[in-house]
Design a protein around this motif. Structure first.
Motif, PDB file in Angstrom:
ATOM      1  N   TRP A   1       0.552  -1.123  -0.117  1.00 30.23           N
ATOM      2  CA  TRP A   1       0.095  -0.198   0.271  1.00 30.23           C
ATOM      3  C   TRP A   1       1.277   1.865  -0.277  1.00 30.23           C
ATOM      4  O   TRP A   1       0.260   2.215  -0.633  1.00 30.23           O
ATOM      5  CB  TRP A   1      -1.253   0.252   0.863  1.00 30.23           C
ATOM      6  CG  TRP A   1      -0.443  -0.267   2.898  1.00 30.23           C
ATOM      7  CD1 TRP A   1      -0.503  -1.144   3.046  1.00 30.23           C
ATOM      8  CD2 TRP A   1      -0.124   1.427   2.953  1.00 30.23           C
ATOM      9  NE1 TRP A   1       0.129  -0.545   4.671  1.00 30.23           N
ATOM     10  CE2 TRP A   1       0.336   0.725   4.215  1.00 30.23           C
ATOM     11  CE3 TRP A   1       0.072   2.574   3.015  1.00 30.23           C
ATOM     12  CZ2 TRP A   1       0.824   1.290   5.844  1.00 30.23           C
ATOM     13  CZ3 TRP A   1      -0.116   3.034   3.618  1.00 30.23           C
ATOM     14  CH2 TRP A   1       0.966   2.797   5.104  1.00 30.23           C
ATOM     15  N   PRO A   2       2.117   1.352   0.441  1.00 32.01           N
ATOM     16  CA  PRO A   2       2.918   2.758   0.977  1.00 32.01           C
ATOM     17  C   PRO A   2       3.064   2.842  -0.381  1.00 32.01           C
ATOM     18  O   PRO A   2       3.123   4.530  -0.729  1.00 32.01           O
ATOM     19  CB  PRO A   2       4.444   2.366   1.440  1.00 32.01           C
ATOM     20  CG  PRO A   2       3.370   1.070   1.885  1.00 32.01           C
ATOM     21  CD  PRO A   2       2.644   0.462   1.585  1.00 32.01           C
ATOM     22  N   ALA A   3       3.414   1.835  -1.753  1.00 38.52           N
ATOM     23  CA  ALA A   3       3.837   1.862  -3.342  1.00 38.52           C
ATOM     24  C   ALA A   3       2.918   2.785  -3.390  1.00 38.52           C
ATOM     25  O   ALA A   3       3.150   3.361  -4.399  1.00 38.52           O
ATOM     26  CB  ALA A   3       4.746   1.299  -3.439  1.00 38.52           C
TER      27      ALA A   3
ATOM     28  N   CYS B   1       9.376  -0.387  -8.729  1.00 36.81           N
ATOM     29  CA  CYS B   1      10.627   0.274  -8.509  1.00 36.81           C
ATOM     30  C   CYS B   1       9.634  -0.725  -7.171  1.00 36.81           C
ATOM     31  O   CYS B   1      10.947  -1.744  -5.749  1.00 36.81           O
ATOM     32  CB  CYS B   1      11.304   0.282  -8.818  1.00 36.81           C
ATOM     33  SG  CYS B   1      12.180   0.981  -9.813  1.00 36.81           S
ATOM     34  N   LEU B   2       9.201   0.164  -6.545  1.00 37.16           N
ATOM     35  CA  LEU B   2       8.773   0.466  -4.371  1.00 37.16           C
ATOM     36  C   LEU B   2       8.193  -1.375  -4.518  1.00 37.16           C
ATOM     37  O   LEU B   2       7.968  -2.011  -3.139  1.00 37.16           O
ATOM     38  CB  LEU B   2       7.666   1.119  -5.116  1.00 37.16           C
ATOM     39  CG  LEU B   2       8.265   2.668  -4.212  1.00 37.16           C
ATOM     40  CD1 LEU B   2       7.161   3.547  -4.116  1.00 37.16           C
ATOM     41  CD2 LEU B   2       9.547   2.483  -3.373  1.00 37.16           C
ATOM     42  N   ILE B   3       7.231  -1.616  -5.678  1.00 34.20           N
ATOM     43  CA  ILE B   3       6.438  -2.953  -5.155  1.00 34.20           C
ATOM     44  C   ILE B   3       7.625  -3.620  -5.292  1.00 34.20           C
ATOM     45  O   ILE B   3       7.950  -4.980  -4.547  1.00 34.20           O
ATOM     46  CB  ILE B   3       6.153  -3.139  -6.729  1.00 34.20           C
ATOM     47  CG1 ILE B   3       4.383  -2.131  -6.317  1.00 34.20           C
ATOM     48  CG2 ILE B   3       5.558  -4.438  -7.151  1.00 34.20           C
ATOM     49  CD1 ILE B   3       3.664  -2.202  -7.253  1.00 34.20           C
ATOM     50  N   PHE B   4       8.524  -4.017  -6.265  1.00 36.56           N
ATOM     51  CA  PHE B   4      10.049  -5.627  -6.472  1.00 36.56           C
ATOM     52  C   PHE B   4      10.751  -4.973  -4.940  1.00 36.56           C
ATOM     53  O   PHE B   4      11.195  -6.367  -4.557  1.00 36.56           O
ATOM     54  CB  PHE B   4      10.508  -4.634  -7.361  1.00 36.56           C
ATOM     55  CG  PHE B   4      10.256  -5.171  -8.937  1.00 36.56           C
ATOM     56  CD1 PHE B   4       9.612  -6.118  -8.669  1.00 36.56           C
ATOM     57  CD2 PHE B   4      10.188  -4.578  -9.944  1.00 36.56           C
ATOM     58  CE1 PHE B   4       8.712  -5.704 -10.613  1.00 36.56           C
ATOM     59  CE2 PHE B   4       9.597  -4.379 -11.626  1.00 36.56           C
ATOM     60  CZ  PHE B   4       8.647  -5.605 -11.121  1.00 36.56           C
ATOM     61  N   ASP B   5      10.966  -3.654  -4.870  1.00 38.04           N
ATOM     62  CA  ASP B   5      11.652  -3.564  -2.881  1.00 38.04           C
ATOM     63  C   ASP B   5      10.840  -4.343  -2.319  1.00 38.04           C
ATOM     64  O   ASP B   5      10.892  -4.435  -1.402  1.00 38.04           O
ATOM     65  CB  ASP B   5      12.476  -2.735  -2.929  1.00 38.04           C
ATOM     66  CG  ASP B   5      12.693  -1.900  -1.736  1.00 38.04           C
ATOM     67  OD1 ASP B   5      13.681  -2.818  -1.207  1.00 38.04           O
ATOM     68  OD2 ASP B   5      12.305  -1.428  -0.236  1.00 38.04           O
TER      69      ASP B   5
ATOM     70  N   LEU C   1      17.656  -6.276 -17.543  1.00 37.54           N
ATOM     71  CA  LEU C   1      17.128  -4.870 -18.597  1.00 37.54           C
ATOM     72  C   LEU C   1      16.373  -4.011 -17.479  1.00 37.54           C
ATOM     73  O   LEU C   1      16.396  -2.874 -18.269  1.00 37.54           O
ATOM     74  CB  LEU C   1      15.686  -5.820 -19.283  1.00 37.54           C
ATOM     75  CG  LEU C   1      15.794  -4.792 -20.470  1.00 37.54           C
ATOM     76  CD1 LEU C   1      17.193  -4.798 -21.554  1.00 37.54           C
ATOM     77  CD2 LEU C   1      15.078  -5.549 -21.610  1.00 37.54           C
ATOM     78  N   PHE C   2      15.799  -4.290 -16.570  1.00 38.86           N
ATOM     79  CA  PHE C   2      15.317  -3.116 -15.887  1.00 38.86           C
ATOM     80  C   PHE C   2      15.588  -2.123 -14.968  1.00 38.86           C
ATOM     81  O   PHE C   2      14.973  -1.135 -14.639  1.00 38.86           O
ATOM     82  CB  PHE C   2      13.994  -4.122 -15.046  1.00 38.86           C
ATOM     83  CG  PHE C   2      12.906  -3.513 -14.171  1.00 38.86           C
ATOM     84  CD1 PHE C   2      11.756  -2.745 -14.415  1.00 38.86           C
ATOM     85  CD2 PHE C   2      13.250  -2.582 -12.525  1.00 38.86           C
ATOM     86  CE1 PHE C   2      11.120  -1.654 -13.879  1.00 38.86           C
ATOM     87  CE2 PHE C   2      12.346  -1.787 -12.141  1.00 38.86           C
ATOM     88  CZ  PHE C   2      10.957  -2.051 -12.869  1.00 38.86           C
ATOM     89  N   VAL C   3      17.071  -2.783 -14.372  1.00 39.80           N
ATOM     90  CA  VAL C   3      17.868  -1.998 -13.723  1.00 39.80           C
ATOM     91  C   VAL C   3      17.230  -1.336 -12.798  1.00 39.80           C
ATOM     92  O   VAL C   3      16.922   0.274 -12.752  1.00 39.80           O
ATOM     93  CB  VAL C   3      18.122  -0.757 -14.920  1.00 39.80           C
ATOM     94  CG1 VAL C   3      19.472  -0.086 -13.764  1.00 39.80           C
ATOM     95  CG2 VAL C   3      18.624  -1.053 -15.983  1.00 39.80           C
ATOM     96  N   ALA C   4      16.996  -2.150 -11.939  1.00 35.07           N
ATOM     97  CA  ALA C   4      15.599  -0.796 -10.673  1.00 35.07           C
ATOM     98  C   ALA C   4      16.578  -0.391  -9.930  1.00 35.07           C
ATOM     99  O   ALA C   4      17.927  -0.568  -9.618  1.00 35.07           O
ATOM    100  CB  ALA C   4      15.230  -2.821  -9.720  1.00 35.07           C
ATOM    101  N   LEU C   5      15.681   0.956  -8.961  1.00 33.70           N
ATOM    102  CA  LEU C   5      16.674   1.573  -8.548  1.00 33.70           C
ATOM    103  C   LEU C   5      15.987   0.811  -7.095  1.00 33.70           C
ATOM    104  O   LEU C   5      15.185  -0.217  -6.459  1.00 33.70           O
ATOM    105  CB  LEU C   5      15.815   2.643  -8.076  1.00 33.70           C
ATOM    106  CG  LEU C   5      16.250   4.038  -9.397  1.00 33.70           C
ATOM    107  CD1 LEU C   5      16.010   4.850  -9.304  1.00 33.70           C
ATOM    108  CD2 LEU C   5      18.140   3.771  -9.446  1.00 33.70           C
ATOM    109  N   PRO C   6      16.929   1.061  -5.546  1.00 31.40           N
ATOM    110  CA  PRO C   6      17.219   0.401  -4.490  1.00 31.40           C
ATOM    111  C   PRO C   6      15.403   1.530  -4.017  1.00 31.40           C
ATOM    112  O   PRO C   6      15.131   3.096  -4.060  1.00 31.40           O
ATOM    113  CB  PRO C   6      18.281   1.158  -3.768  1.00 31.40           C
ATOM    114  CG  PRO C   6      19.086   1.434  -4.539  1.00 31.40           C
ATOM    115  CD  PRO C   6      18.726   1.389  -5.976  1.00 31.40           C
ATOM    116  N   GLY C   7      14.424   0.408  -3.303  1.00 30.24           N
ATOM    117  CA  GLY C   7      13.748   1.179  -2.879  1.00 30.24           C
ATOM    118  C   GLY C   7      13.222   2.538  -2.176  1.00 30.24           C
ATOM    119  O   GLY C   7      13.107   3.305  -2.141  1.00 30.24           O
TER     120      GLY C   7
END
Lengths: 261, 310, 293, 318
Positions: free
Chosen positions: A148-150, A205-209, A226-232
Motif C-alpha cells: 500500500w505505501p507504494a 521499483c517500490l513494488i519489487f522492493d 533489463l529493468f535496472v531497478a533502483l533501490p526502494g
C-alpha cells in the motif's frame, strides 16, 4: 451598510474549505466516477476468476494481477479521471471565471481543487487496491500489507502530474490519456535508464522492493538486468520529490497564468 | 482613494495588441463601455477584474493591484459567458458564490436571499438553472455579482440576447443599484443600448479609449457625423429630386425603383425638412430608417475630426 | 461582349450512380483527420517501426553482398526480418498500438462529430442513402488502418524483392502478397466496423478513447491474467487483436501447429461476431437520425 | 411539365403522434412559402418532399417521382438547405460545396468547377478558401445555400434560411433568394415562421397548423388579411402628436423609452399623415419602419376566416 456586510466575511480559509467541499461534490457526481466503478467492476470479475483456481502465492498475485492490471491500467486511469478534471473541466465549462474573480488567492484555489481531487483519487486507488487484493484471497491480503505505501505515493505523484496537465492544457484529459496509455508504456519498456522518465517505473521499483520477501522480481526475457531497478528508498525519495515538484509547478503556473478564453 | 484607475495600461497577447496605453479612472454612476467586438472591451474588463495582468502599466482598485486577491473584494463581476454549475438551482448557486466569498453558512444564506430579492428572483430561485430562460440566467449572474456587496459592479454585455421586456426590467434594476450608491460599468457593442442607461460613456476602439464623456457630449460630437438613411417609397424618383435640393443631403442613391439611400449631415435639420417635403408633395413613405452607424465608422469619423479639427 | 457569367447558370451533366459517392465521403474523412497535427505525430510514430524494418532489410542486403561471414551474424541478430510471411505479419501486428491510438482519437472526428454537430444532415440530404454514408465512412476508417499496416507492409515486401539478385523472390512468394492483403483486409473491416459502432454511440473523444482503451488494453490484460489463472490458452481469444492476427497467419498460410489450428475457428467466429454486433449497433444509430429537426 | 408536387391524402405518424393529417395539395412550379409554427408539420412535409421518409398513408409525387420508390433519384433534382448545423468544421468553403456536388452524383471535376461558379454567384469569392469554423452566421448560411445549388436542382427546399441572421444579413439573404426564385423553370419551397421572408420571395403560400393545411393561396390574398403596423421613432415632446394620431384612429402603443411607439393604422392609411402631424406638433419623425405582424395572428385569422369556406369548397389547388 457596505462596511457591515464586508465585516461579516470570515476570511479566505472558510471560503477555501467551501471550495474544497464544492469540488469534491462536483467531482464525485461526475461521469468519471461511473467510469471508474465500471473499470473496477470488470477487473474484479477477472480477479475472482483468477482466485477460484488452486492455491496461489503472493508472488504470483503481484505479478499476474497487481502489476498487469492494477498498476499499469487502473491506477493511472483513476488518477487521471479526477486529476485532469480538477481545473480543465471548469475551464471547458467556462465556470473557472467565477473562481478567478473571487477574492480567493490563486494558490488557495489550486490547493483546494488539488486536495479535492487527491482525496477522491486516493479513495479510489486505495479502495480499488483493497478490493482487488481482497478478492485475490489470502495471497492478495498478504501482498496488500506491503504494497500500500507504494500505491499511496504513486497516486500522489500521478495526481500532481495530471493536475499540472489540467492547469496547462485545455484538452488535458486527451493529453493525459495519450500519456498514460501510450507514452508511459513506451518509455517504461525502453532499455537502459530511459524508463526512469516514467512514473510507473518508480512504482514498480517500490513494488519489487517491498515484494522481495515474496520473491517478486522483474520478469520476462532479460528480467532484472533489463529493468535496472533502483533501490526502494531511492525510488521512494524520487517519488516524494517528483510529487512535490509537480505540485509546486502546478501551484506556480496556476498562480501566474492568465486564462483569457 | 479612487475606486478604480488605469495607469498607462497596455496589454498584448503574443503579437496581438488588446489594449494600447489606456489611462482612465471610473467615476461614480453608470459608465457605459462601448465598442464593437474585438475593440478591446473584454480585455479592459478582464484587466479590471484581475483575470489578466497588464503588459505595461498598472490597474488599481482602491490603491491595490487588480490582480491581487484583496482588490477583488471590491468588484462584483457578471461575466458575458452563459455558464453556471448547471446542476444547481439558482438559489444554491448564489449561496455557493456567497460562501466562496468567505461568508459563513448562515450569513451566506441571508446574503443570497437579500440579493435574490434585489434581482426579483426569490420565488423562482429553486428551479434548476438549466431550465431558466436567458433573462432569468442573466439575473442569477447579476445576483452572484452583488452577493458580497461590492462598490464596483462590472457587467459584461448584460443585455445581449435578452428580450425587450427583460431589457426594461434589467435597466430598472441597474438604476436601483445606482440609487444605492454603487458604481457600475456596463459594456455593450451598441451605442444605442446605453442611451437610457449610462451617465458616462467610454468609447473604445482598436485598443484605445477614443472618447469619454457624458452621453450628451458624445452625441454632440457625433451630431455632425453623416448619417445613412434608407427611405422606401413608391415615388422614389420624385422624392429623390426634391431631397437633392436640400443642402443637408450630401448624396442620394436610387436603389431599385422604390428605395433611396441618403447620406445626410445635420440630421435634425434634415428630418424637419423631410417631413415638410413629404407633406407638401403628398408622397407616402413606406419606410424611414437610420442605418446604424457601426462603431468602426464612428471611429473613423472621430479619427478624421481629431486629425483635422475644424 | 456577353455578361452571362454573372447570372445563374444551369448545369445539365449526367449524374453518376450513388455508390460512387462513397469515395468522396471516404476521402473527406481522411482529409479531416490528416488536417490535425496530432495525427501526423501518431503517423510519425507508426513510421518509426517501418523505418526500422526498412533499414534492416537494406542493411542485410548490403552486408550479404559484401561480407557473407558478417551476413550470417547479422541474420542471427536480426532474426525477425527474414523476408518470410512471418516478417510481414509480425510487422503488421506490431503496428497495432499506434493504429489503435490513431483510431481512438480519429473516431470522434470521423463519426462522432457528424452525429453530434449535425454533419449527418449535410450528407443525408444529398443523393445518397444512409447506407452509402456508412460505407463511405467505413472505407475512410479502413483506409486509415491500411495506411499504418497494409501499405507499409507492401512497401517492405517490394523493397525486399527488389534488393534480391533476381525476381525469383516475387515469383516464389506470391503467397505473401496474398497474406498481406488478406490480413490487412480483415484488420480494416473489423476495426472500421467496431470503431464506427462505438463512435456512433459514444461520440465524444474522451469516453470513446476510454472505452477503446478498455477493449485493447484492459481486456487483453484481463485475458492474459485469466489464461495464466486457468492455464487455458483459450482465454487468449478475448484479445481481439490476437484473433485477427491468427486469421492473418492463416492468410499467410503460416498455421503450423495444432494449437493454432484449434484456435483458428473460434477466433474467426469471434471476429465475425464482433463485426456482426457492430453492424447491429450501427443500424439503429443510423436509422434514428432525423435530417430535418 | 405537370405539377411540381402532388400530395394525395398524405398522413404521417411518428409512433402515436400525428405529424401530418390528410394533406391534399397540388402545386404548380414557382416560389412557394411554407408557413407554420414549430411542430406544425413543416419539417415532416420537407422530409416527405425530399424522399427521406415515406408517408404512413397517401401518395406523394414530386417532380414526377413517387417519393416512396424514387427517394434517391428525387434528391438529385431537389436541393435541400437545412436550418442549421450541417457544417463540417475542418473543410474550407470550396471543398464543402464541391463535396456536396459530388454527393449528388456530379463528377469530381465538374463539381469543383461548379462549386467555384456557385460561390462566386453568391458573392463569396473571397471566403472560398477559408475554413468553415471561421465563417460568420451569415456566411455559413450562404455557404449552405451554395451547397444546395451546386448540382442545379429543379426544386430548392429552404428550411428557415434567415434564422439567426441580423437585419442586414437577412435582407441580403432575402435579396439573394428573390433572384433565385426568378430563375426560369426552377421552383423553390421556402419554410419560415416570418411572413416577411415569404412575402419577399414567394408568390403563393401554404399555411400549416397542427399537421393540417389551414390556408393556401396567392400571397396577395393572404396579405389582404393583415393589419398594417409601424414602428415610429421621434425626437421632441410627442404628447400632442400622439394624441393627434389617436384621433385619426391610429392605435398607438408607447414604449418605455418614450421616444418610440408601435402604431397600428386603420385601412387605407396614408403614411404622409404621420409626417403632417409631426410637422404640425413640431416633432421630428426620425424613423418609420413597417413592422411584420407576427405570423400567429395572421394565421389564426386565416383559420377563423377560412374555416367556413374550407368546409364548403375544400382543398382547391393553389
Amino acid at each position: 451598510m457596505s462596511t457591515t456586510i464586508t465585516s461579516r466575511i470570515t476570511g479566505p480559509l472558510s471560503a477555501c474549505l467551501h471550495l474544497f467541499g464544492l469540488s469534491l461534490r462536483r467531482l464525485f457526481r461526475s461521469r468519471q466516477t461511473m467510469i471508474c466503478a465500471l473499470l473496477l467492476g470488470l477487473a474484479s470479475i477477472a480477479v475472482v476468476a483468477w482466485s477460484m483456481r488452486r492455491e496461489r502465492s503472493p508472488e504470483e498475485f503481484i505479478e499476474e494481477i497487481f502489476l498487469a492490471v492494477y498498476v499499469s491500467f487502473l491506477l493511472p486511469i483513476f488518477c487521471l479521471s479526477y486529476g485532469t478534471a480538477g481545473i480543465a473541466s471548469d475551464r471547458e465549462e467556462q465556470t473557472l471565471v467565477y473562481l478567478l474573480v473571487s477574492p480567493l488567492p490563486r494558490p488557495l484555489i489550486f490547493l483546494a481543487k488539488c486536495s479535492a481531487s487527491l482525496l477522491l483519487a486516493l479513495a479510489w486507488t486505495m479502495a480499488g487496491m483493497s478490493v482487488v487484493c481482497w478478492l485475490g484471497g489470502l495471497p492478495g491480503m498478504e501482498a496488500l500489507h506491503v504494497l500500500w505505501p507504494a500505491i499511496l505515493w504513486s497516486t500522489v505523484t500521478y495526481l500532481m502530474l495530471f493536475m499540472l496537465f489540467s492547469v496547462m492544457f485545455r484538452r488535458a484529459t486527451m493529453i493525459a490519456l495519450a500519456y498514460a496509455l501510450f507514452i508511459e508504456t513506451l518509455i517504461g519498456n525502453m532499455p537502459g535508464i530511459a524508463k526512469r522518465l516514467a512514473v510507473s517505473f518508480y512504482t514498480r521499483c517500490l513494488i519489487f522492493d517491498a515484494g522481495s520477501a515474496f520473491g517478486v522480481s522483474p520478469s520476462g526475457p532479460g528480467g532484472a538486468e533489463l529493468f535496472v531497478a533502483l533501490p526502494g528508498p531511492t525510488a521512494q525519495a524520487i517519488l516524494y520529490l517528483l510529487g512535490g515538484g509537480l505540485f509546486l509547478g502546478g501551484l506556480l503556473i496556476f498562480s501566474v497564468r492568465e486564462y483569457s478564453d | 482613494m479612487t475606486l478604480c484607475e488605469f495607469d498607462c495600461v497596455s496589454k498584448w497577447y503574443g503579437p496581438v495588441i488588446g489594449l494600447n496605453d489606456v489611462s482612465l479612472s471610473i467615476e461614480p454612476g453608470i459608465t457605459g463601455l462601448v465598442g464593437h467586438n474585438g475593440a478591446g472591451k473584454s480585455t479592459l474588463i478582464k484587466l479590471l477584474t484581475g483575470q489578466l495582468r497588464p503588459s505595461i502599466g498598472e490597474v488599481r482598485i482602491r490603491g491595490r493591484r487588480a490582480w491581487s486577491a484583496s482588490a477583488k473584494r471590491h468588484i462584483g463581476y457578471c461575466p458575458d459567458v452563459d455558464a453556471f454549475y448547471e446542476e444547481m438551482s439558482g438559489r444554491a448557486f448564489v449561496r455557493t458564490m456567497a460562501k466562496l466569498h468567505g461568508f459563513s453558512n448562515r450569513v451566506a444564506r441571508e446574503r443570497a436571499e437579500d440579493v435574490l430579492a434585489q434581482v426579483g428572483m426569490t420565488d423562482r430561485a429553486d428551479r434548476p438553472l438549466a431550465s431558466y430562460s436567458k433573462g432569468m440566467r442573466q439575473r442569477i449572474k447579476l445576483a452572484q455579482a452583488l452577493v458580497h456587496d461590492p462598490d464596483l459592479i462590472v457587467l459584461d454585455e448584460p443585455l445581449n440576447g435578452v428580450d425587450p421586456i427583460g431589457r426594461v426590467e434589467l435597466t430598472r434594476l441597474f438604476r436601483e443599484l445606482l440609487a444605492r450608491g454603487k458604481t457600475i460599468l456596463i459594456s455593450s457593442h451598441l451605442l444605442d443600448e446605453m442611451d437610457a442607461l449610462a451617465n458616462r460613456i467610454l468609447f473604445i476602439c482598436r485598443g484605445r479609449i477614443l472618447a469619454s464623456g457624458s452621453l450628451e457630449e458624445i452625441r454632440a460630437l457625433l451630431d455632425d457625423h453623416p448619417l445613412k438613411i434608407r427611405i422606401a417609397t413608391s415615388r422614389a424618383r420624385q422624392l429623390a429630386t426634391r431631397l437633392l435640393a436640400l443642402d443637408t443631403v450630401q448624396g442620394v442613391e436610387l436603389n431599385g425603383d422604390d428605395e433611396l439611400l441618403l447620406e445626410v449631415h445635420r440630421a435634425k435639420q434634415f428630418f424637419a425638412s423631410l417631413a415638410d417635403v413629404v407633406t407638401r408633395e403628398g408622397v407616402d413613405v413606406e419606410r424611414l430608417q437610420v442605418i446604424d452607424a457601426s462603431t468602426e465608422a464612428i471611429f473613423d469619423y472621430l479619427m478624421e475630426s481629431a486629425n483635422h479639427p475644424r | 461582349m456577353s455578361l452571362e457569367a454573372v447570372l445563374y447558370r444551369d448545369w445539365s451533366g449526367r449524374l453518376r450512380p450513388s455508390w460512387l459517392a462513397c469515395w468522396p465521403i471516404a476521402r473527406t474523412g481522411l482529409l479531416l483527420v490528416l488536417r490535425r497535427k496530432m495525427f501526423w505525430l501518431l503517423l510519425g510514430l507508426a513510421l518509426l517501426n517501418f523505418l526500422f524494418v526498412f533499414a534492416t532489410i537494406y542493411l542485410k542486403a548490403q552486408v550479404a553482398s559484401q561480407n557473407p561471414g558478417l551476413a550470417r551474424f547479422v541474420d542471427r541478430v536480426l532474426s525477425n526480418v527474414t523476408g518470410t510471411g512471418e516478417t510481414y505479419r509480425d510487422f503488421m501486428f506490431a503496428q497495432g498500438t499506434v493504429t489503435m491510438l490513431l483510431l481512438g482519437f480519429a473516431g470522434a472526428i470521423l463519426v462522432g462529430d457528424d452525429m453530434r454537430q449535425g454533419g449527418l444532415t449535410f450528407y443525408l440530404s444529398r443523393r445518397i442513402s444512409r447506407w452509402h454514408y456508412v460505407v463511405g465512412k467505413l472505407l475512410s476508417i479502413g483506409l486509415l488502418v491500411s495506411l499504418t499496416t497494409t501499405v507499409p507492409a507492401l512497401i517492405l515486401y517490394v523493397q525486399y524483392g527488389l534488393l534480391m539478385d533476381s525476381t525469383s523472390y516475387f515469383r516464389e512468394n506470391l503467397g505473401i502478397l496474398r497474406g498481406i492483403l488478406g490480413y490487412g483486409l480483415i484488420l480494416s473491416i473489423t476495426l472500421s466496423l467496431l470503431l464506427f459502432a462505438m463512435a456512433s454511440w459514444l461520440q465524444k473523444t474522451v469516453p470513446l478513447v476510454m472505452s477503446w482503451a478498455c477493449i485493447f488494453v484492459m481486456i487483453p490484460a484481463l485475458a492474459g491474467l485469466l489464461r495464466r489463472a486457468f492455464d487455458d490458452r483459450n482465454w487468449q481469444l478475448l484479445m481481439l487483436w490476437r484473433d485477427v492476427r491468427l486469421l492473418g497467419t492463416w492468410c499467410f498460410g503460416g498455421i503450423d501447429t495444432d494449437r493454432e489450428l484449434q484456435l483458428l475457428l473460434p477466433a474467426a467466429v469471434i471476429v465475425l461476431l464482433v463485426c456482426l454486433l457492430s453492424m447491429l449497433a450501427i443500424v439503429p444509430r443510423v436509422r434514428a437520425v432525423r435530417v430535418v429537426q | 411539365m405537370t405539377s411540381l408536387l402532388q400530395l394525395r391524402q398524405v398522413t404521417h405518424f411518428y409512433g402515436n403522434v400525428c405529424a401530418l393529417r390528410d394533406v391534399n395539395l397540388e402545386i404548380e412550379p414557382g416560389a412557394i412559402g411554407l408557413i407554420g409554427q414549430n411542430g406544425a408539420g413543416k419539417s415532416t412535409m420537407m422530409q416527405i418532399l425530399l424522399g427521406l421518409i415515406r408517408p404512413t398513408q397517401g401518395t406523394a409525387t414530386v417532380l414526377g417521382h413517387d417519393v416512396r420508390t424514387a427517394g434517391i433519384r428525387l434528391r438529385g433534382r431537389v436541393g435541400f438547405m437545412p436550418e442549421r448545423d450541417s457544417i463540417l468544421p475542418g473543410l474550407n468553403g470550396i471543398e464543402y460545396v464541391a463535396l456536396a456536388g459530388e454527393l449528388c452524383g456530379m463528377p469530381r471535376r465538374q463539381a469543383m468547377r461548379r462549386a467555384h461558379e456557385t460561390l462566386s454567384y453568391l458573392g463569396m469569392e473571397d471566403a472560398r478558401y477559408r475554413r468553415l469554423e471561421q465563417y460568420s452566421v451569415g456566411m455559413s448560411q450562404r455557404l449552405r445555400l451554395a451547397a444546395t445549388l451546386v448540382h442545379d436542382p429543379d426544386l430548392l427546399l429552404l428550411d428557415e434560411p434567415t434564422a439567426g441572421l441580423d437585419p442586414e444579413g437577412r435582407a441580403a439573404m432575402l435579396a439573394l433568394l428573390d433572384t433565385l426564385a426568378t430563375r426560369p423553370g426552377k421552383s423553390l419551397v421556402l419554410s419560415s415562421h416570418l411572413l416577411g421572408d415569404i412575402e419577399r420571395v414567394c408568390t403563393s403560400a401554404i399555411i400549416l397548423n397542427q399537421g393540417q393545411v389551414v390556408g393556401k393561396g396567392r400571397l396577395d390574398e393572404l396579405r389582404a388579411q393583415r393589419q398594417q403596423c409601424y414602428q415610429l421613432h421621434w425626437e421632441g415632446d410627442a404628447t400632442n402628436f400622439l394624441a393627434a394620431l389617436r384621433q385619426r384612429g391610429v392605435d398607438v402603443q408607447v414604449d418605455n423609452r418614450r421616444d418610440q411607439a408601435r402604431a397600428i393604422v386603420p385601412d387605407g392609411w396614408k403614411t404622409r399623415l404621420f409626417f403632417a402631424d409631426a410637422c404640425e406638433h413640431s416633432v421630428l419623425l426620425t424613423g418609420l419602419v413597417p413592422e411584420e405582424e407576427d405570423l400567429e395572428a395572421v394565421y389564426h385569422r386565416t383559420i377563423n376566416s377560412s374555416e367556413a369556406s374550407e368546409r364548403v369548397a375544400p382543398r382547391s389547388a393553389v
